[in-house]
Design an enzyme around this catalytic site. Structure first.
Site, PDB file in Angstrom:
ATOM      1  N   CYS A 184       0.988  -1.124  -0.059  1.00  0.00           N
ATOM      2  CA  CYS A 184      -0.546   0.083   0.585  1.00  0.00           C
ATOM      3  C   CYS A 184       0.743   1.381   0.234  1.00  0.00           C
ATOM      4  CB  CYS A 184      -1.211  -0.094   1.395  1.00  0.00           C
ATOM      5  SG  CYS A 184      -1.903  -1.488   1.494  1.00  0.00           S
ATOM      6  N   ARG A 204       4.329   0.109  -6.322  1.00  0.00           N
ATOM      7  CA  ARG A 204       4.745  -1.194  -5.366  1.00  0.00           C
ATOM      8  C   ARG A 204       2.979  -1.772  -5.334  1.00  0.00           C
ATOM      9  NH1 ARG A 204       6.663   2.489  -1.141  1.00  0.00           N
ATOM     10  NH2 ARG A 204       5.185   0.967   0.974  1.00  0.00           N
ATOM     11  N   TRP A 262      -3.202  -2.563  -1.261  1.00  0.00           N
ATOM     12  CA  TRP A 262      -3.486  -3.410  -1.689  1.00  0.00           C
ATOM     13  C   TRP A 262      -4.109  -4.820  -0.671  1.00  0.00           C
ATOM     14  CZ3 TRP A 262      -0.561  -8.572  -0.832  1.00  0.00           C
ATOM     15  CH2 TRP A 262      -0.075  -9.183  -2.283  1.00  0.00           C
ATOM     16  N   ASN A 279      -0.618   1.527   6.311  1.00  0.00           N
ATOM     17  CA  ASN A 279      -0.465   0.466   6.101  1.00  0.00           C
ATOM     18  C   ASN A 279      -0.085   0.105   6.877  1.00  0.00           C
ATOM     19  OD1 ASN A 279      -0.127   1.584   3.011  1.00  0.00           O
ATOM     20  ND2 ASN A 279       1.654   2.617   2.980  1.00  0.00           N
ATOM     21  N   GLY A 280       0.378  -1.906   6.771  1.00  0.00           N
ATOM     22  CA  GLY A 280       0.078  -3.037   7.760  1.00  0.00           C
ATOM     23  C   GLY A 280      -0.429  -4.186   8.187  1.00  0.00           C
ATOM     24  N   GLU A 289      17.071 -16.855 -11.156  1.00  0.00           N
ATOM     25  CA  GLU A 289      17.420 -15.203 -11.013  1.00  0.00           C
ATOM     26  C   GLU A 289      16.600 -15.642 -13.099  1.00  0.00           C
ATOM     27  OE1 GLU A 289      16.745 -13.250 -10.064  1.00  0.00           O
ATOM     28  OE2 GLU A 289      16.636 -11.491 -10.931  1.00  0.00           O
ATOM     29  N   LYS A 335      12.355 -13.986 -13.830  1.00  0.00           N
ATOM     30  CA  LYS A 335      12.478 -13.115 -13.994  1.00  0.00           C
ATOM     31  C   LYS A 335      11.855 -13.380 -15.365  1.00  0.00           C
ATOM     32  CE  LYS A 335      13.718 -10.596 -12.457  1.00  0.00           C
ATOM     33  NZ  LYS A 335      14.589 -10.096 -11.196  1.00  0.00           N
ATOM     34  N   GLU A 348       7.687 -13.816 -13.838  1.00  0.00           N
ATOM     35  CA  GLU A 348       7.133 -12.734 -13.479  1.00  0.00           C
ATOM     36  C   GLU A 348       7.267 -11.451 -14.614  1.00  0.00           C
ATOM     37  OE1 GLU A 348       9.216 -10.538  -9.619  1.00  0.00           O
ATOM     38  OE2 GLU A 348      11.050 -10.577 -11.029  1.00  0.00           O
ATOM     39  N   HIS A 392      18.300 -35.625 -11.546  1.00  0.00           N
ATOM     40  CA  HIS A 392      17.724 -36.575 -10.190  1.00  0.00           C
ATOM     41  C   HIS A 392      15.758 -35.792 -10.825  1.00  0.00           C
ATOM     42  CE1 HIS A 392      21.199 -37.914  -8.890  1.00  0.00           C
ATOM     43  NE2 HIS A 392      21.478 -35.827  -9.865  1.00  0.00           N
ATOM     44  N   LYS A 444       5.854  -4.295  -5.151  1.00  0.00           N
ATOM     45  CA  LYS A 444       7.785  -4.046  -4.970  1.00  0.00           C
ATOM     46  C   LYS A 444       7.855  -4.112  -4.338  1.00  0.00           C
ATOM     47  CE  LYS A 444      12.026  -2.613  -6.773  1.00  0.00           C
ATOM     48  NZ  LYS A 444      12.079  -4.024  -7.769  1.00  0.00           N
TER      49      LYS A 444
HETATM   50  O1  M6R Z   1      13.692  -5.288  -1.702  1.00  0.00           O
HETATM   51  P1  M6R Z   1      14.159  -6.313  -1.302  1.00  0.00           P
HETATM   52  O2  M6R Z   1      15.552  -7.173  -1.985  1.00  0.00           O
HETATM   53  O3  M6R Z   1      14.074  -6.757   0.058  1.00  0.00           O
HETATM   54  O4  M6R Z   1      12.772  -7.843  -2.023  1.00  0.00           O
HETATM   55  C1  M6R Z   1      12.822  -8.994  -2.125  1.00  0.00           C
HETATM   56  C2  M6R Z   1      12.322  -9.296  -3.460  1.00  0.00           C
HETATM   57  O5  M6R Z   1      10.812  -9.491  -2.835  1.00  0.00           O
HETATM   58  C3  M6R Z   1      12.253  -8.726  -4.442  1.00  0.00           C
HETATM   59  O6  M6R Z   1      13.999  -9.280  -5.298  1.00  0.00           O
HETATM   60  C4  M6R Z   1      11.353  -9.734  -5.703  1.00  0.00           C
HETATM   61  O7  M6R Z   1      12.741 -11.495  -5.615  1.00  0.00           O
HETATM   62  C5  M6R Z   1      11.607  -9.256  -6.674  1.00  0.00           C
HETATM   63  N1  M6R Z   1      10.609  -9.145  -7.423  1.00  0.00           N
HETATM   64  C6  M6R Z   1      12.104  -9.721  -8.082  1.00  0.00           C
HETATM   65  O8  M6R Z   1      12.120  -9.534  -9.280  1.00  0.00           O
END
Ligand code: M6R
Length: 608
Positions: free
Chosen positions: A2, A27, A74, A100-101, A481, A485, A488, A504, A603
């Site tokens: 949020c 966000r 959110w 927020n929270g 990674e 990518k 997502e 395996h 984010k």
């Molecule tokens: O802000 P942070 O680096 O702690 O965030 C960690 C993950 O939430 C973040 O890297 C997430 O996996 C990304 N969206 C991946 O692209």
């Protein structure tokens, strides 16, 4: 998640609040709302869906008031409805709260308030806050907020206004970021500095348990018992322009292409080529303690966790220290051994990830030495660690982490040299690695220059529904990674595997409809990778290889090859991940998705 924004001053609040909401939209949100005092009368507007819906509603009303709050929600408690959107009000339409929270004891507070006659209109945990404040309110809003918060359990970044105590915004935080900033035209509060940095780059970051009172042009900060706190003003390096797209179609592409610059920024002033060493100012105060450490334990989430995994290979190989890595959400619920000869390193782009922060606090509680690699200046992780390294990558707006990841890897490479030179690494080897780190911005630029070639390749593979990513040693985390990518950004099913682990189980998936991205630079595990590639070819799978310039063998084996420049093995991940970022980006765009805001993702994951 949020977003909060508040303004009090001599300008019309509505456009400033809407602008602040727009700047935090990355966000992730599903509904939004605004409260503005129009000639002392509260005007509340809420909307479900895109911010445009809220903007349209607000524009019809043409509010001119100079005090107000905005929120993008959110959903956590309660569905996505207008009634659940913030701001929430008390029974008298006097007190308005954005939050927020999560209020963990909201059920019992709600029950008690209902028994006293309060009527609730939403399913949210947040709505207990205005009612609880109302319960204590006798004309002094800051006092009522402090009294109410003494009864609240959970996490909050919140801002409050009251019709009957006008000319004030009260803001408070526990475990959810909040920043305030005051200039000649008034004061701002926001959950993210990027929402207000265009008005002033001088920020005051609230700490847990603090309550700020903003009046036009001034602010005070106290704790929940009204003891005054002296606050430091942090000057952010981000310009408002930096937080914009800079002419690119998306933030993600802008951030991918910015990597030569962001890597230059993370190494600026830190390499000592003649001494074969690095200077990490943020670690100076713990330099002697680090000399005595036997182990490094790295903790992070998501992409930051993959940089942690890569760091493990670096630290073990060169610094000779044993290195353990953990996903923060697992670490915080197990019983970790926090021994005095272990340094705990937390990696986070945002510095606000709830699990990383909880893990950090757990280590601190047990007396461990805490270090950080953090991008966001003044964030919670940055403030709570003992010592650390800033990434200086600038704001990362695209939900998919790209430039923050490579700057984390470079920071880890520098940390490795730092630790290794405290121990047995020779001057000659130190010089060699430092020399190679200095070349990275140019090497990165060379890889990104192949954007069009990668776009064509993405066109060829855009219709596949499944992909496998494989790598070994330093490039095993890069396989993970790369797969993340793709998942997502383009919602294509992708699996990341250590190539040796493929036999395996996952090799069973391979057929002509299941292509594999194989990361196989000319390094110490190259021959092993070639064997794995042959096994996949033998089962009819096609191969896209990421290989080193000059590798002729690979061209005969793979269906497609993307070449990266040669460097030392430890630094190859910083180059090999770049084609994978571009590949995922291009497939996402070709499939017609909003790559900056992938569905279901936010984010900054500031709740568990
Ligand atoms: O802000 P942070 O680096 O702690 O965030 C960690 C993950 O939430 C973040 O890297 C997430 O996996 C990304 N969206 C991946 O692209």
């Amino acid at each position: 998640m949020c977003g909060i924004i508040g303004y009090i001053g001599n300008k019309s609040a509505t456009p400033l609040i809407l602008d602040g909401l727009r700047k935090q939209s990355y966000r992730g949100y599903d509904s939004s709302g605004i409260i503005v005092f129009e000639k002392e009368k509260p005007e509340l507007v809420r909307a479900v869906g895109k911010l445009e819906v809220l903007e349209e509603k607000v524009q019809k009303s043409d509010f001119k008031g100079t005090v107000g709050l905005g929120h993008s929600r959110w959903a956590t408690h309660g569905e996505v409805t207008e009634a659940n959107a913030h701001p929430h009000a008390d029974c008298n339409n006097n007190i308005f709260v954005v939050h927020n929270g999560i209020i963990e004891n909201f059920m019992s507070l709600k029950r008690q308030l209902e028994e006293k006659g309060h009527v609730f209109h939403s399913e949210t945990d947040t709505e207990v806050l205005p009612h609880l404040i109302e319960h204590f309110f006798k004309g002094d809003l800051p006092k009522a907020v402090r009294q109410a918060l003494l009864l609240v359990k959970g996490s909050y970044g919140m801002a409050v206004v009251a019709r009957d105590d006008p000319g004030k915004i009260v803001a408070a935080r526990v475990s959810s970021p909040l920043v305030i900033s005051v200039n000649d035209s008034g004061g701002f509060v926001a959950s993210d500095p990027s929402a207000i940095v265009s008005h002033s780059n001088k920020m005051v970051f609230l700490d847990d348990g603090e309550v700020a009172v903003l009046e036009s042009g001034t602010f005070t900060v106290t704790d929940l018992h009204n003891i005054k706190k002296e606050k430091e003003i942090t000057e952010l390096e981000w310009s408002a322009e930096e937080a914009q797209k800079g002419g690119h179609e998306t933030f993600m592409l802008k951030e991918i292409l910015e990597q030569p610059e962001s890597i230059r920024n993370v190494i600026r002033g830190r390499l000592l080529p003649k001494e074969g060493a690095v200077k990490l100012g943020g670690l100076e105060e713990v330099e002697e303690k680090l000399r005595g450490m036997k182990r490094i334990h790295i903790i992070a989430c998501g992409t930051a966790f993959f940089s942690a995994m890569t760091g493990k290979y670096m630290i073990e190989e060169y610094a000779g220290l044993s290195c353990e890595v953990d996903i923060a959400s697992e670490f915080r619920y197990r019983k970790p051994i926090v021994s005095p000869d272990t340094a705990f390193l937390f990696i986070s782009q945002s510095g606000e990830t709830a699990d990383t922060l909880a893990a950090l606090r757990e280590v601190k509680r047990k007396g461990g030495l805490t270090l950080g690699i953090v991008n966001t200046v003044g964030s919670s992780v940055a403030r709570e660690i003992t010592a650390g390294i800033y990434n200086h990558a600038g704001p990362e707006i695209g939900v998919a982490s790209t430039k923050a990841f490579t700057s984390q890897l470079v920071a880890l490479a520098m940390l490795t040299v730092f630790l290794a030179r405290q121990r047995s690494m020779s001057l000659v080897l130190g010089k060699r690695i430092v020399e190679e780190i200095a070349r990275l911005p140019d090497l990165v630029k060379q890889v990104l220059g192949q954007k069009e070639v990668i776009a064509q390749l993405a066109q060829k593979y855009a219709s596949f529904s499944n992909m496998l990513y494989i790598g070994r040693k330093y490039n095993y985390p890069i396989a993970l990674e790369g797969a993340l990518k793709l998942k997502e950004i383009s919602y294509v099913h992708a699996e990341g595997y250590g190539a040796g682990e493929m036999k395996h189980g996952s090799i069973a998936l391979i057929d002509e409809n299941f292509p594999t991205l194989a990361i196989c630079p000319s390094d110490s595990v190259y021959e092993k990778m070639i064997s794995n590639i042959q096994e996949i070819k033998a089962r009819g799978g096609s191969i896209i290889a990421i290989a080193s310039v000059g590798d002729k063998e690979i061209a005969n084996l793979a269906d497609d090859v993307i070449y990266i420049p040669k460097t030392i093995e430890m630094l190859t991940p910083i180059l090999s991940v770049l084609p994978l970022q571009l590949f995922a980006y291009e497939i996402g765009v070709k499939r017609g998705y909003d790559v900056d805001k992938p569905r279901n993702l936010a984010k900054s994951v500031t709740v568990e």
